[in-house]
Design a protein around this motif. Structure first.
Motif, PDB file in Angstrom:
ATOM      1  N   ILE A 278       0.828  -1.213   0.000  1.00  0.00           N
ATOM      2  CA  ILE A 278       0.000   0.000   0.000  1.00  0.00           C
ATOM      3  C   ILE A 278       0.860   1.259   0.000  1.00  0.00           C
ATOM      4  N   ALA A 282       0.464   4.305  -2.679  1.00  0.00           N
ATOM      5  CA  ALA A 282       0.263   5.680  -2.216  1.00  0.00           C
ATOM      6  C   ALA A 282       1.265   6.632  -2.860  1.00  0.00           C
ATOM      7  N   SER A 285       0.494   7.030  -6.653  1.00  0.00           N
ATOM      8  CA  SER A 285      -0.714   7.837  -6.860  1.00  0.00           C
ATOM      9  C   SER A 285      -0.442   9.313  -6.595  1.00  0.00           C
ATOM     10  N   LYS A 302      -8.988  11.441  -7.209  1.00  0.00           N
ATOM     11  CA  LYS A 302      -9.051   9.989  -7.061  1.00  0.00           C
ATOM     12  C   LYS A 302      -7.688   9.422  -6.637  1.00  0.00           C
ATOM     13  N   LYS A 305      -6.935  10.128  -2.989  1.00  0.00           N
ATOM     14  CA  LYS A 305      -7.754   9.286  -2.113  1.00  0.00           C
ATOM     15  C   LYS A 305      -7.080   7.939  -1.898  1.00  0.00           C
ATOM     16  N   SER A 306      -6.417   7.428  -2.949  1.00  0.00           N
ATOM     17  CA  SER A 306      -5.677   6.164  -2.814  1.00  0.00           C
ATOM     18  C   SER A 306      -4.423   6.336  -1.978  1.00  0.00           C
ATOM     19  N   THR A 308      -4.230   8.006   0.793  1.00  0.00           N
ATOM     20  CA  THR A 308      -4.555   8.322   2.193  1.00  0.00           C
ATOM     21  C   THR A 308      -5.380   7.210   2.840  1.00  0.00           C
ATOM     22  N   VAL A 309      -5.135   5.965   2.471  1.00  0.00           N
ATOM     23  CA  VAL A 309      -5.881   4.858   3.070  1.00  0.00           C
ATOM     24  C   VAL A 309      -5.341   4.580   4.472  1.00  0.00           C
ATOM     25  N   ASP A 310      -6.100   3.804   5.218  1.00  0.00           N
ATOM     26  CA  ASP A 310      -5.699   3.475   6.593  1.00  0.00           C
ATOM     27  C   ASP A 310      -4.463   2.569   6.588  1.00  0.00           C
TER      28      ASP A 310
END
Length: 673
Positions: A278, A282, A285, A302, A305-306, A308-310
């Motif tokens: 991930i 990140a 992106s 978009k 947003k990818s 800043t995932v958990d």
């Protein structure tokens, strides 16, 4: 007998749990451990990945104080990734709560608690090899690269085993991060025998700005990685998955060099493979969003947003997380969300204090896009007073915003009130240009006068910039009819380079306008005219077009033609001018045709050709044209009142004059005009 029975039961349990441990069935071994106390000697192979082998486990309630039995239970919990339960077991135990610092610190490290893990390691006192390995990993996670470098250097010096390459690879990663941070310590030159070491070496070069060299290293790393994995028999999917991080870093190099299209192709190709990492997704992106700039904001939204995932807070460095957060704020500013942008900037500024001045520019951009240029300028001006290091940058940003709105006066007011920075050559040049564009020559002259006086008093700046400033100021004031001010600038310029005859000549010209005696004294320092014109061709100088006007040039050329003819001039005179060609049917003395310049089809004697597409009318036997009977058949005629006019097939005046009449229809529901 009781002791013998205990030994027999203990031996049986040893055999059962040894079988579970050898098979890797840690869940069943843990069930036995929960029934009785474990006994387990074990071995750690590296500090990065905990590897333990259960040799013998004994679990009995009859041995509550068995130290190795409790240690075995911790190992079973760790092997089954039950790190929180292992910490709870240590906390509940009265005897072993302060024991087993390695196991406890490792569980805290895996639970993303690096600070607590470091405290546990430091409380252990003397550190053995496994604790040093773990401490190095914890320090790397905490981004304390200076201390991490020292630990790895000691480990490499004091250990020589099968994990030497892994330690050196980790040390190369630490060195790369130190280069990015701009450390002042001397960093060692490491080997480049593996593709991991080559990759870290390229990152180190990127940290020092050597992008071209980093690109070469990354290509070598990519090639070596593919060759080594192919030798191991890895599948193409596994090879591409391993190469993805190298390719993304290579795309970053291309991005830095301005080869954005090539970088974008690699970024998109890496995301299409859908990597499991991930952190890699990140970063890729985020870089694609940067490439979009203001062009494709929907795609940028978009992408971010990818990014800043958990879970990313434990995968990315603080530097990377800060960059992504600032880009989010900038995206909100570009999409016209001023209020949301302000809230996001406040949140990011509290989290990352180093981004405060940078986020001020983002907030000002959002206000300017919302039409509040005055508020944006006020914000930048207020923040510039609180941040003296970036004061010039913030003030110039405010100037740019006012100029974009066409407010030249506000921009000039900011430039004039910048303190000592106002007298820098760039600011002076900008002010003079803006004032001249506004036809305010007096203010431009005042700016140059103030700059000259300031530099005369302070005597700062490089000689090249000062020479340029004096020269421009002198030329400006000489053209503007201010010879006294120009003379001051020329005197300062002459102090920098006393042997410059051009400056001395200009100074003589300036003094000649208001102090002839001084001009005469200075003119004596000029070299004689004979020395200046020693290598000058006077005739060529007089006939040059840049000295004299066109009228004088004609007179000079006439004199040259009237001069005695010798050589080429004589040959030129003997050449006769050829008469122009005449038409074949030319008659001398005849009056020319007045229509000779008209096109042929517009002349009076032009005969039109017959159109072959029009059929000829055939005449009947009685001399009448075919179809004329219908013309004279009165019974077939329609009454005039019922006749309707027909639209001609082609317009009479040609296609340009013909325009179809359009009637406006009434606008109905859902219709168009």
């Amino acid at each position: 007998m009781a002791g013998a029975n205990k030994n027999v039961s203990l031996s049986g349990l040893y055999g059962d749990l040894n079988k579970h441990g050898a098979n890797g069935d840690y869940d069943r071994a843990l069930k036995v451990c929960n029934r009785r106390k474990p006994l387990k000697p074990w071995h750690f192979l590296s500090g990065h990945v905990l590897t333990c082998f259960i040799v013998i486990v004994a679990v009995l309630h009859e041995f509550p104080d068995e130290e190795k039995a409790f240690q075995c239970k911790l190992v079973c919990l760790i092997q089954t990734s039950k790190f929180q339960e292992a910490i709870q077991a240590l906390g509940k135990s009265q005897k072993f709560s302060g024991e087993f610092p390695f196991e406890k610190a490792y569980c805290q490290y895996r639970l993303n608690q690096p600070k607590e893990a470091l405290d546990t390691i430091d409380s252990a006192g003397s550190l053995d090899q496994k604790l040093k390995e773990l401490k190095a990993q914890v320090l790397y996670r905490l981004e304390d690269y200076e201390a991490c470098f020292d630990v790895y250097r000691d480990l490499i010096k004091s250990n020589a085993d099968d994990f030497e390459d892994e330690r050196e690879t980790n040390l190369a990663a630490v060195v790369a991060n130190l280069s990015i941070e701009g450390t002042k310590r001397d960093l060692p030159t490491l080997r480049e025998s593996t593709y991991e070491l080559l990759y870290n070496s390229a990152c180190r070069l990127l940290g020092t700005g050597q992008v071209l060299e980093a690109e070469k290293k990354l290509k070598q790393s990519e090639k070596m990685c593919r060759e080594s994995l192919e030798e191991e028999g890895s599948t193409e999917e596994d090879i591409e998955d391993e190469l993805s991080i190298v390719k993304v870093q290579l795309a970053f190099c291309l991005h830095k060099m301005g080869r954005e299209k090539e970088a974008q192709v690699i970024y998109n190709r890496a995301l299409k493979q859908k990597p499991d990492d991930i952190a890699l997704v990140a970063i890729t992106s985020n870089n694609l969003a940067v490439l979009n700039r203001e062009g494709n904001l929907f795609d940028s939204k978009k992408r971010l947003k990818s990014a800043t995932v958990d879970g990313l807070e434990h995968k990315l460095t603080q530097r990377q997380r800060r960059a992504i957060a600032v880009n989010q704020c900038l995206l909100a500013a570009l999409t016209g969300q001023a209020e949301q942008c302000a809230a996001m900037c406040d949140k990011v500024a509290k989290q990352y204090a180093s981004t405060k001045e940078e986020l001020v520019l983002v907030r000002a951009t959002a206000l300017a896009r919302d039409g509040k240029v005055a508020d944006a300028g006020k914000l930048l001006n207020d923040e510039s007073k609180q941040a003296p290091k970036r004061r010039l940058e913030l003030q110039l940003a405010a100037v740019q915003m006012h100029l974009a709105e066409g407010d030249t006066k506000a921009a000039c007011d900011i430039l004039k009130n910048m303190g000592d920075s106002t007298f820098s050559p760039g600011i002076v040049s900008a002010l003079v240009t803006l004032y001249l564009a506004s036809s305010d020559r007096k203010s431009a002259s005042t700016v140059l006068k103030d700059a000259v006086e300031w530099y005369r008093k302070n005597k700062t700046g490089s000689q090249s910039s000062l020479s340029m400033l004096w020269r421009k100021a002198a030329d400006f004031h000489l053209r503007g009819g201010e010879p006294q001010v120009a003379a001051r600038s020329l005197e300062e310029l002459l102090k920098i380079n006393p042997s410059d005859m051009k400056t001395l000549a200009q100074l003589v010209i300036a003094y000649a306008q208001f102090d002839p005696k001084k001009a005469q004294e200075l003119s004596k320092k000029l070299p004689p005219v004979g020395e200046l014109a020693q290598d000058t061709d006077i005739d060529a100088l007089e006939t040059s077009s840049w000295v004299m006007g066109t009228k004088v040039m004609k007179k000079v050329t006439a004199k040259v033609e009237a001069s005695p003819m010798t050589g080429e001039n004589l040959l030129r005179k003997k050449r006769r001018k050829r008469p122009g060609k005449l038409p074949k049917n030319y008659i001398a003395g005849a009056t020319p045709d007045p229509e000779r310049w008209l096109p042929r089809y517009e002349r009076s004697g032009y005969k039109k050709k017959k159109d072959r597409r029009v059929k000829e009318q055939l005449k009947g036997s009685q001399g009448t044209a075919y179809g004329a009977s219908e013309q004279f058949d009165m019974s077939a005629r329609v009454p005039a009142a019922k006749s309707s006019p027909q639209t001609p097939a082609t317009p009479d005046q040609g296609p340009r004059s013909y325009q179809k009449k359009q009637t406006k229809k009434k606008k109905g529901k859902g219709g168009k005009w």
